[in-house]
Design an enzyme around this catalytic site. Structure first.
Site, PDB file in Angstrom:
ATOM      1  N   LYS A  63      62.125  -1.483  81.014  1.00 54.80           N
ATOM      2  CA  LYS A  63      62.715  -1.455  79.674  1.00 54.80           C
ATOM      3  C   LYS A  63      64.213  -1.719  79.752  1.00 54.80           C
ATOM      4  O   LYS A  63      64.873  -1.092  80.565  1.00 54.80           O
ATOM      5  CB  LYS A  63      62.466  -0.068  79.080  1.00 54.80           C
ATOM      6  N   LYS A 110      64.319   2.080  83.562  1.00 53.14           N
ATOM      7  CA  LYS A 110      64.924   2.037  82.228  1.00 53.14           C
ATOM      8  C   LYS A 110      66.422   1.809  82.414  1.00 53.14           C
ATOM      9  O   LYS A 110      67.113   2.622  83.023  1.00 53.14           O
ATOM     10  CB  LYS A 110      64.667   3.340  81.485  1.00 53.14           C
TER      11      LYS A 110
HETATM   12  C1  PBG Z   1      65.422   7.640  74.435  1.00 53.38           C
HETATM   13  C2  PBG Z   1      64.788   6.362  74.111  1.00 53.38           C
HETATM   14  C3  PBG Z   1      65.502   5.207  73.762  1.00 53.38           C
HETATM   15  C4  PBG Z   1      64.577   4.234  73.468  1.00 53.38           C
HETATM   16  C5  PBG Z   1      63.312   4.786  73.650  1.00 53.38           C
HETATM   17  N1  PBG Z   1      63.459   6.114  74.072  1.00 53.38           N
HETATM   18  C6  PBG Z   1      66.949   4.968  73.585  1.00 53.38           C
HETATM   19  C7  PBG Z   1      67.892   5.397  74.599  1.00 53.38           C
HETATM   20  O1  PBG Z   1      67.579   5.581  75.773  1.00 53.38           O
HETATM   21  O2  PBG Z   1      69.055   5.558  74.219  1.00 53.38           O
HETATM   22  C8  PBG Z   1      64.953   2.864  73.025  1.00 53.38           C
HETATM   23  C9  PBG Z   1      63.947   2.081  72.319  1.00 53.38           C
HETATM   24  C10 PBG Z   1      64.468   0.908  71.610  1.00 53.38           C
HETATM   25  O3  PBG Z   1      65.667   0.540  71.646  1.00 53.38           O
HETATM   26  O4  PBG Z   1      63.635   0.267  70.946  1.00 53.38           O
HETATM   27  N2  PBG Z   1      64.808   8.500  75.258  1.00 53.38           N
END
Ligand code: PBG
Length: 345
Positions: free
Chosen positions: A266, A213
């Site tokens: 992601k 991520k």
């Molecule tokens: C946070 C989380 C995020 C997303 C999914 N879970 C945002 C972040 O890490 O700040 C992002 C999903 C998206 O942008 O569609 N745990």
């Protein structure tokens, strides 16, 4: 009687002189049926996961994500029902938590009677076949807007956070979640969650780890939807540097060793190379998350008439699948299923 020659073929045949080519790749693209026959990547709704937002008030459209809502519990159930008729079999749930419930240790995250456990139970009782995935991370519940607990000096307390994440995963599992998806990027959380689940008898509950991520600008609209942006600093001490791909393989090795059932990359579109590396190296299924900013880019460009929305949706999802994703999380899931159903009725 000889069939009428196809007009295009006649023209090609008559086009003299021609190049001395034995290989003409266009032959495999000549008709729609031939193109269908040779298609290598066949997108279908069974591989799509729809992210849904739930909150304690009435249904409400999210301005930065046109077409996406913060649902009430009833509204969300109706949406899951509508989407399952389109062929969407899996959803992932996110809570937009009321401000007064947010604390520095994110305790609401593991409230067994919290909104997520209630919603999970409601979906599983009316649509038991739906795969319910829950997000495990503290940011929607943290008054600091971080995925982990923030120390007084501003650093993130990895191991203390993992303990809370285990409780959160257990609250989701006891409500009936099929898969928990830790999106926090703390070290060691997959192994700890696996152990906590197994100790409580939830050995059938799966883990889909957000393995690679990245610290991405494309989460902006999501943070707006949940009001979960970090109050101070950024997420770069836990989310990955967009410059790194080899490091993703290290995360992959660890998550698999710790017992994850699926791994995720992601965002998706800007990281197709990482998806491909995972597809080559992973022994477990690979997921990719087309995030809120990727969604918004297409919506905004289409709204201004600069892109054809339907074609762009199918093209981006097909590309993510072609790179090697078995599972795609996307806000376009229902819309994509509708388009695919129209294309192959
Ligand atoms: C946070 C989380 C995020 C997303 C999914 N879970 C945002 C972040 O890490 O700040 C992002 C999903 C998206 O942008 O569609 N745990």
């Amino acid at each position: 009687m000889r069939p009428e020659p196809n007009k295009d073929a006649t023209i090609e045949h008559m086009a003299q002189p021609h190049l001395p080519l034995t290989a003409r790749p266009r032959r495999n693209r000549r008709t729609s049926a031939i193109r269908n026959l040779v298609r290598e990547t066949d997108l279908n709704a069974a591989h799509l996961v729809l992210p849904l937002f739930v909150h304690q008030s009435a249904d409400e459209p999210i301005s930065a994500m046109p077409g996406v809502h913060r649902w009430s519990r009833e509204g969300l159930l109706n949406e899951v029902t509508r989407c399952s008729k389109l062929g969407i079999q899996a959803v992932v749930l996110f809570e937009a938590t009321a401000d007064e419930l947010k604390t520095s240790t994110g305790d609401e995250a593991h409230n067994p009677n919290g909104l997520i456990p209630q919603t999970v139970t409601a979906i599983k009782s009316s649509l038991p076949e739906t795969v319910v995935i829950t997000d495990v991370a503290l940011d929607p519940y943290s008054s600091d807007g971080h995925d982990g607990i923030v120390n007084p000096d501003g650093t993130i307390a990895n191991d203390a956070t993992v303990e809370v994440l285990c409780r959160q995963a257990l609250a989701h599992a006891s409500a009936g979640a099929d898969i928990v998806a830790p999106s926090d990027m703390m070290d060691g959380r997959v192994g700890a969650i696996r152990q906590a689940l197994d100790q409580q008898g939830y050995n059938n509950v799966g883990i889909c780890a957000y393995t690679a991520k990245y610290a991405s600008a494309f989460y902006g609209p999501f943070r707006g939807a949940l009001d979960s942006a970090p109050r101070l600093g950024d997420k770069k001490t836990y989310q990955m540097d967009p410059a790194n791909a080899r490091e993703a393989l290290r995360e992959l090795e660890l998550d698999i060793a710790e017992g994850t059932d699926m791994v995720m990359v992601k965002p998706a579109g800007p990281y197709l190379d990482v998806i491909q590396r995972f597809a080559d190296a992973s022994v477990v299924p690979v997921a990719a998350y087309q995030v809120s900013g990727e969604y918004l880019m297409i919506k905004a460009a289409a709204a201004s008439g600069w892109l054809d929305e339907q074609t762009a949706i199918i093209e981006t999802l097909t590309s993510i699948q072609r790179a090697g994703a078995d599972i795609i999380f996307t806000y376009f899931a229902a819309q994509a299923a509708t388009i695919l159903n129209q294309q192959n009725p």
